[in-house]
Design a protein around this motif. Structure first.
Motif, PDB file in Angstrom:
ATOM      1  N   ILE A   1       0.834  -1.205   0.000  1.00  0.00           N
ATOM      2  CA  ILE A   1       0.000   0.000   0.000  1.00  0.00           C
ATOM      3  C   ILE A   1       0.867   1.253   0.000  1.00  0.00           C
ATOM      4  O   ILE A   1       0.607   2.209  -0.725  1.00  0.00           O
ATOM      5  CB  ILE A   1      -0.970  -0.015   1.196  1.00  0.00           C
ATOM      6  N   GLY A   2       1.905   1.254   0.811  1.00  0.00           N
ATOM      7  CA  GLY A   2       2.810   2.407   0.854  1.00  0.00           C
ATOM      8  C   GLY A   2       3.465   2.668  -0.490  1.00  0.00           C
ATOM      9  O   GLY A   2       3.556   3.813  -0.939  1.00  0.00           O
ATOM     10  N   TRP A   3       3.910   1.614  -1.149  1.00  0.00           N
ATOM     11  CA  TRP A   3       4.538   1.769  -2.466  1.00  0.00           C
ATOM     12  C   TRP A   3       3.537   2.323  -3.472  1.00  0.00           C
ATOM     13  O   TRP A   3       3.854   3.231  -4.238  1.00  0.00           O
ATOM     14  CB  TRP A   3       5.090   0.440  -2.962  1.00  0.00           C
ATOM     15  N   HIS A   4       2.329   1.783  -3.464  1.00  0.00           N
ATOM     16  CA  HIS A   4       1.315   2.261  -4.407  1.00  0.00           C
ATOM     17  C   HIS A   4       1.027   3.736  -4.196  1.00  0.00           C
ATOM     18  O   HIS A   4       0.977   4.522  -5.154  1.00  0.00           O
ATOM     19  CB  HIS A   4       0.029   1.440  -4.250  1.00  0.00           C
ATOM     20  N   GLU A   5       0.837   4.173  -2.950  1.00  0.00           N
ATOM     21  CA  GLU A   5       0.550   5.579  -2.661  1.00  0.00           C
ATOM     22  C   GLU A   5       1.735   6.465  -3.036  1.00  0.00           C
ATOM     23  O   GLU A   5       1.568   7.534  -3.610  1.00  0.00           O
ATOM     24  CB  GLU A   5       0.189   5.762  -1.184  1.00  0.00           C
ATOM     25  N   TRP A   6       2.931   6.047  -2.725  1.00  0.00           N
ATOM     26  CA  TRP A   6       4.128   6.827  -3.062  1.00  0.00           C
ATOM     27  C   TRP A   6       4.232   6.950  -4.582  1.00  0.00           C
ATOM     28  O   TRP A   6       4.491   8.027  -5.113  1.00  0.00           O
ATOM     29  CB  TRP A   6       5.362   6.142  -2.504  1.00  0.00           C
ATOM     30  N   HIS A   7       4.015   5.839  -5.246  1.00  0.00           N
ATOM     31  CA  HIS A   7       4.131   5.815  -6.697  1.00  0.00           C
ATOM     32  C   HIS A   7       3.090   6.734  -7.339  1.00  0.00           C
ATOM     33  O   HIS A   7       3.396   7.473  -8.277  1.00  0.00           O
ATOM     34  CB  HIS A   7       3.950   4.378  -7.171  1.00  0.00           C
ATOM     35  N   GLN A   8       1.860   6.736  -6.825  1.00  0.00           N
ATOM     36  CA  GLN A   8       0.818   7.614  -7.348  1.00  0.00           C
ATOM     37  C   GLN A   8       1.141   9.080  -7.060  1.00  0.00           C
ATOM     38  O   GLN A   8       1.010   9.941  -7.924  1.00  0.00           O
ATOM     39  CB  GLN A   8      -0.541   7.279  -6.718  1.00  0.00           C
ATOM     40  N   TYR A   9       1.546   9.391  -5.846  1.00  0.00           N
ATOM     41  CA  TYR A   9       1.791  10.785  -5.461  1.00  0.00           C
ATOM     42  C   TYR A   9       2.961  11.383  -6.234  1.00  0.00           C
ATOM     43  O   TYR A   9       2.915  12.535  -6.648  1.00  0.00           O
ATOM     44  CB  TYR A   9       2.053  10.884  -3.966  1.00  0.00           C
ATOM     45  N   TYR A  10       4.004  10.609  -6.405  1.00  0.00           N
ATOM     46  CA  TYR A  10       5.187  11.153  -7.048  1.00  0.00           C
ATOM     47  C   TYR A  10       5.195  10.965  -8.551  1.00  0.00           C
ATOM     48  O   TYR A  10       6.236  10.980  -9.198  1.00  0.00           O
ATOM     49  CB  TYR A  10       6.454  10.573  -6.419  1.00  0.00           C
ATOM     50  N   GLY A  11       4.043  10.813  -9.157  1.00  0.00           N
ATOM     51  CA  GLY A  11       3.926  10.875 -10.605  1.00  0.00           C
ATOM     52  C   GLY A  11       4.653   9.789 -11.349  1.00  0.00           C
ATOM     53  O   GLY A  11       5.281  10.070 -12.360  1.00  0.00           O
ATOM     54  N   PHE A  12       4.584   8.562 -10.864  1.00  0.00           N
ATOM     55  CA  PHE A  12       5.191   7.446 -11.556  1.00  0.00           C
ATOM     56  C   PHE A  12       6.679   7.690 -11.799  1.00  0.00           C
ATOM     57  O   PHE A  12       7.149   7.721 -12.916  1.00  0.00           O
ATOM     58  CB  PHE A  12       4.441   7.147 -12.854  1.00  0.00           C
ATOM     59  N   ASP A  13       7.376   7.890 -10.719  1.00  0.00           N
ATOM     60  CA  ASP A  13       8.840   7.992 -10.682  1.00  0.00           C
ATOM     61  C   ASP A  13       9.412   9.323 -11.158  1.00  0.00           C
ATOM     62  O   ASP A  13      10.608   9.466 -11.250  1.00  0.00           O
ATOM     63  CB  ASP A  13       9.492   6.868 -11.486  1.00  0.00           C
TER      64      ASP A  13
END
Length: 193
Positions: A44-56
């Motif tokens: 879940i943390g990875w998914h949220e981070w990935h979404q927030y930071y614009g796919f890397d």
């Protein structure tokens, strides 16, 4: 006459089995919980981070477009930006001490289309940012007035984005838009309502 024999003593009841402990009875579930809880938290943390930071990628390098000019980026032509304060706010849910600023940003996406985030209004003096407020003020979405670019939108169209800004904030502003195929670059248009 025969004398009856006394009844034989009953055998002693077997000693009750010692109940197994709760930990032992639930050991498989506890092992699964010990493994799955951290895996779920990381997922879940990875998914949220990935979404927030614009796919890397995060836009960090502004490309400042001269006033009343356009620019090419990510296979599309952007600008010039236009707009201003909306005077008639009847029927909209706007706070008394706020102003609605509408921004129009023409996009010429060509035959390939382009993907972008919703433009952001930035106060040049303080760096304070405002996101779109279309649904918050009660303005229905309209496919003829998109707020963001989708790769499926081809040709020429215009992003129409309303911002609710406090009355005490005066321009100049920047209108920032990030085409997602532009990597870490984004377009920054000067804007004075």
């Amino acid at each position: 006459m025969t004398v009856p024999l006394p009844p034989a003593p009953l055998p002693a009841p077997p000693e009750p089995a010692k109940p197994t402990s709760w930990w032992r009875r639930n050991r498989l579930a506890l092992i699964a919980l010990a493994v799955l809880a951290p895996v779920t938290a990381v997922g879940i943390g990875w998914h949220e981070w990935h979404q927030y930071y614009g796919f890397d990628a995060r836009p960090v390098t502004p490309i400042v477009v001269p006033e009343d000019d356009s620019a090419e980026l990510a296979g599309a032509t952007w600008g010039p930006v236009r707009g201003g304060e909306i005077d008639d706010l009847s029927g909209f849910d706007v706070p008394d001490d706020a102003t609605v600023i509408a921004v129009g940003l023409p996009v010429s996406a060509g035959s390939e289309g382009v993907t972008c985030t919703t433009p952001v209004l930035v106060h040049q003096e303080t760096g304070r940012e405002w996101q779109t407020a279309r649904s918050e003020i009660g303005l229905l979405s309209d496919p003829d007035e998109p707020e963001t670019c989708l790769a499926s939108q081809k040709g020429d169209y215009e992003l129409i984005v309303p911002f609710v800004v406090p009355d005490d904030v005066k321009g100049p502003f920047w209108v920032d838009v990030w085409p997602q195929d532009a990597g870490r670059s984004f377009l920054r248009f000067p804007f004075e309502p």
